[in-house]
Design a protein around this motif. Structure first.
Motif, short mmCIF file in Angstrom:
data_model
loop_
_atom_site.label_atom_id
_atom_site.label_comp_id
_atom_site.label_asym_id
_atom_site.label_seq_id
_atom_site.Cartn_x
_atom_site.Cartn_y
_atom_site.Cartn_z
N SER A 1 -46.80 -21.42 -26.93
CA SER A 1 -48.15 -21.11 -26.47
C SER A 1 -48.12 -20.66 -25.02
O SER A 1 -47.55 -21.35 -24.17
N VAL A 2 -48.78 -19.55 -24.72
CA VAL A 2 -48.92 -19.10 -23.33
C VAL A 2 -50.08 -19.88 -22.71
O VAL A 2 -51.20 -19.85 -23.21
N LEU A 3 -49.77 -20.60 -21.63
CA LEU A 3 -50.77 -21.44 -20.96
C LEU A 3 -51.09 -20.98 -19.54
O LEU A 3 -51.74 -21.70 -18.78
N SER A 4 -50.65 -19.80 -19.19
CA SER A 4 -50.77 -19.30 -17.81
C SER A 4 -52.19 -19.43 -17.25
O SER A 4 -52.37 -19.82 -16.10
N ASP A 5 -53.19 -19.09 -18.04
CA ASP A 5 -54.57 -19.11 -17.55
C ASP A 5 -55.24 -20.46 -17.69
O ASP A 5 -56.39 -20.63 -17.29
N ALA A 6 -54.54 -21.44 -18.26
CA ALA A 6 -55.09 -22.77 -18.44
C ALA A 6 -54.56 -23.77 -17.40
O ALA A 6 -54.99 -24.91 -17.37
N ARG A 7 -53.62 -23.33 -16.57
CA ARG A 7 -52.98 -24.22 -15.60
C ARG A 7 -53.00 -23.58 -14.21
O ARG A 7 -53.22 -22.38 -14.07
N ALA A 8 -52.75 -24.39 -13.21
CA ALA A 8 -52.62 -23.92 -11.82
C ALA A 8 -51.39 -24.57 -11.21
O ALA A 8 -51.05 -25.71 -11.54
N VAL A 9 -50.74 -23.85 -10.31
CA VAL A 9 -49.57 -24.38 -9.60
C VAL A 9 -49.90 -24.43 -8.11
O VAL A 9 -50.44 -23.47 -7.55
N ILE A 10 -49.56 -25.55 -7.50
CA ILE A 10 -49.79 -25.76 -6.06
C ILE A 10 -48.45 -26.07 -5.43
O ILE A 10 -47.67 -26.88 -5.94
#
Length: 193
Positions: free
Chosen positions: A101-110
């Motif tokens: 599953s592509v989750l790129s738009d459901a997560r954030a990286v700090i």
């Protein structure tokens, strides 16, 4: 067509550490039996990373593969490459029992950087962050305050953290508050008993 953007839109804070939005990051969840040789071979072939050991990470949020649970990995890649890489994973996995599953738009990286990164994280995460217990290449799924996060050390004084997009603003503000100039408690500066 929409223009992709991060939840934090380039936010940056400087205090005892710097807290920075990592920008757009590709993230792909891979679920399946991490002991299945066929799954491990397919993942390594497509990603260039072997399946990491329990609570380990290979690489970082620009190009890395993280152990997330006994049946889950998270692949980090360029944002624009995530759909293509996911399709390659699905093809390579074939009939292997798995989910991609592509989750790129459901997560954030700090990204976190500074001498007291461990202290700032320790203020809200129930994890032993002593250097001999949590080293570069280690990853922990935990919480910060009361929200789910995963984080890993990328160097002696730097870390990356991933959270749900919906709580990215809260996590950023929490980290900014916990790293206000002069708020370090010196926990790791003295010998532990």
């Amino acid at each position: 067509m929409f223009e992709p953007r991060t939840a934090l839109q380039g936010a940056h804070f400087s205090g005892d550490i710097t807290v920075t939005d990592a920008g757009l990051v590709g993230m792909i969840a891979i679920r399946g039996s991490l002991t299945d040789p066929a799954l491990c071979a397919a993942v390594a072939e497509v990603t260039g990373h072997p399946v990491p050991a329990t609570r380990k990470m290979s690489g970082d949020a620009t190009d890395g593969l993280a152990w997330m649970s006994a049946d889950e990995l998270m692949l980090f890649c360029a944002y624009g490459d995530a759909p293509t890489v996911a399709a390659r994973l699905v093809d390579a996995l074939g009939d292997v029992h798995s989910m991609v599953s592509v989750l790129s738009d459901a997560r954030a990286v700090i990204r976190l950087h500074g001498d007291v990164v461990r202290e700032v994280l320790a203020k809200g995460a129930p994890v032993d962050l002593a250097p001999d217990q949590f080293a570069q290449g280690d990853i922990r799924r935990s919480r910060l305050g009361q929200v789910a996060v995963a984080f890993w050390m990328t160097g002696a004084d730097s870390a990356e953290l991933v959270c749900f997009r919906s709580v990215a603003g809260f996590v950023f503000e929490w980290l900014s508050t916990a790293s206000q100039s002069g708020s370090a408690v010196g926990y790791f500066a003295t010998p532990r008993r």
